[in-house]
Design an enzyme around this catalytic site. Structure first.
Site, short mmCIF file in Angstrom:
data_model
loop_
_atom_site.label_atom_id
_atom_site.label_comp_id
_atom_site.label_asym_id
_atom_site.label_seq_id
_atom_site.Cartn_x
_atom_site.Cartn_y
_atom_site.Cartn_z
N LYS A 134 23.81 -22.97 2.29
CA LYS A 134 23.85 -21.96 1.24
C LYS A 134 22.51 -21.89 0.49
O LYS A 134 21.48 -21.56 1.06
CB LYS A 134 25.02 -22.23 0.31
CG LYS A 134 26.35 -22.55 1.02
CD LYS A 134 26.83 -21.48 1.96
CE LYS A 134 28.27 -21.65 2.40
NZ LYS A 134 28.60 -22.87 3.15
N ASP A 149 30.97 -31.46 -5.40
CA ASP A 149 30.35 -30.49 -4.51
C ASP A 149 29.48 -29.59 -5.37
O ASP A 149 29.99 -28.78 -6.17
CB ASP A 149 31.43 -29.69 -3.79
CG ASP A 149 30.87 -28.72 -2.75
OD1 ASP A 149 29.69 -28.30 -2.89
OD2 ASP A 149 31.59 -28.38 -1.80
N TYR A 180 37.46 -25.23 -1.57
CA TYR A 180 36.93 -24.54 -0.39
C TYR A 180 37.93 -24.67 0.76
O TYR A 180 38.46 -25.76 1.02
CB TYR A 180 35.58 -25.13 -0.03
CG TYR A 180 35.07 -24.80 1.36
CD1 TYR A 180 34.99 -23.49 1.80
CD2 TYR A 180 34.69 -25.82 2.22
CE1 TYR A 180 34.53 -23.20 3.08
CE2 TYR A 180 34.22 -25.55 3.49
CZ TYR A 180 34.15 -24.23 3.92
OH TYR A 180 33.71 -23.95 5.18
N ARG A 190 19.11 -40.41 16.46
CA ARG A 190 20.37 -40.31 15.74
C ARG A 190 20.33 -41.17 14.48
O ARG A 190 20.83 -40.80 13.42
CB ARG A 190 21.54 -40.77 16.62
CG ARG A 190 22.92 -40.57 15.92
CD ARG A 190 24.07 -41.21 16.66
NE ARG A 190 24.03 -42.67 16.60
CZ ARG A 190 23.79 -43.46 17.63
NH1 ARG A 190 23.59 -42.95 18.84
NH2 ARG A 190 23.75 -44.77 17.49
#
Length: 392
Positions: free
Chosen positions: A194, A169, A97, A45
């Site tokens: 994306k 972003d 978004y 982690r």
């Protein structure tokens, strides 16, 4: 060094074996020589060698100091907002978004973080909106889905003058096209789902910081909150990045042709694509982006959700689906899909009408994609009595 060369050689040869492909370290823990004595990895982690290659790679590509990989784009956004405290304020782009809107409005506002939405395409709007409580400016450029362009350098000047962080972003542009840190941004985030991964086969998010101090704070949040990206998905993003420039170039070339075709369709009201000279802030896009990207949005002369739904349900090559940025073309109806969580009044204020259609232009031949849109328009318009009344 040219962009494609830089990308390929930002991914190192494995120092242990000489493997030219990054190894996938599919492990949860690492054996230590003595308590606290290890090779830089103790628990997956906190750190993983495969994830570290991706994190270092995106930091280099964005010209940042530190990069961090998360389980989704929203997990990356969540990590950035966790830099704030109750009473702080965020100024956010109005055409935001839908997932970010949902996170900001329905999760963080109840913890005392206020959000103000403004049209960031005008730098003066940002300057006017800043208060003593403002700690973060959040922009997408281009935005999702109306492809609004904000002057990143201009907003960065305002942010620095007011001791406010600027987060960009950069999902739609990608570092192959635009580098917000070079323009003054403090933080860059990506939905790596994306264009960075590019093949519609994973979910991932990335955060890049301009300073080590900010990077250390994001690292603490990543480890404490635990929304990390797994090693196999990290490897898939690395593999996708290797062809990023080549794909972005072709996505953009195809999208330009399709946007120019859409301009000629008489039943289309607006075409949103930064590569069109008619697009608002086209000159700024040309200045800060190398390519205009592969996303196009358009709405109809008749703002009719049913008609728009028929169009997106009638395409053959453009597959009706959420997401974007993959090698295969996709289409969606934001009001019923990606932006359904945004109240209709707010959607309309930012330009997301009931008839607005978003295209993610893939790597198919552009002529085939245009032919697909033509047949979908012909089918949907022929079936519509509303269209007949308008064209009569």
């Amino acid at each position: 060094m040219k962009e494609q060369t830089q990308i390929l050689h930002s991914i190192p040869v494995d120092p242990l074996t000489g493997s030219i492909s990054t190894p996938i370290y599919q492990t949860s823990t690492f054996v230590q020589e003595a308590p606290g004595v290890h090779k830089g990895y103790d628990y997956a982690r906190s750190n993983n060698p495969t994830r570290k290659v991706l994190e270092d790679c995106i930091a280099k590509l964005e010209n940042g100091t530190n990069g961090y990989a998360f389980a989704s784009g929203l997990a990356a956004i969540d990590a950035v907002i966790k830099l704030l405290e109750a009473g702080d304020e965020v100024i956010a782009v109005d055409d935001i978004y839908g997932g970010a809107f949902r996170l900001f409005t329905h999760i963080y506002q109840k913890f005392g973080i206020s959000i103000r939405y403004v049209d960031t395409t005008n730098v003066a709007n940002v300057a006017d909106a800043i208060t003593a409580k403002t700690k973060l400016i959040w922009i997408e450029s281009p935005t999702n889905p109306t492809l609004k362009i904000s002057d990143i350098a201009g907003i960065a000047e305002i942010a620095k003058a007011n001791n406010v962080l600027l987060c960009v972003d950069n999902t739609f542009a990608s570092p192959a096209s635009q580098k917000p840190i070079n323009l003054g941004a403090d933080i860059v985030i990506h939905s790596a789902t994306k264009y960075l991964a590019g093949h519609s086969d994973l979910i991932a998010g990335l955060v890049v910081t301009a300073t080590k101090e900010l990077g250390d704070r994001i690292k603490f949040i990543q480890n404490a909150s635990g929304a990390i990206l797994g090693p196999f998905d990290s490897w898939l993003v690395i593999r996708g990045i290797e062809t990023l420039t080549l794909r972005i170039r072709q996505h953009s070339e195809n999208a330009q042709k399709i946007a120019e075709f859409l301009l000629k369709e008489k039943l289309i009201k607006n075409v949103y694509f930064p590569g069109l000279p008619s697009h608002h802030n086209h000159d700024i896009a040309k200045k800060q982006q190398k390519y205009f990207g592969g996303v196009i949005a358009f709405d109809l002369v008749i703002d009719d959700k049913e008609l728009a739904s028929k169009i997106v349900s009638s395409t053959k090559l453009f597959k009706l689906a959420e997401s974007l940025g993959g090698v295969k073309s996709l289409c969606c109806l934001p009001c019923e899909m990606t932006h359904k969580s945004i109240p209709a009044e707010k959607r309309y204020q930012s330009g997301v009408t009931d008839s607005l259609i978003r295209l993610s232009v893939g790597l198919e031949d552009a002529d085939d994609l245009i032919a697909d849109l033509k047949q979908a328009f012909a089918f949907a318009f022929a079936e519509s009595a509303v269209v007949e009344s308008v064209t009569a």
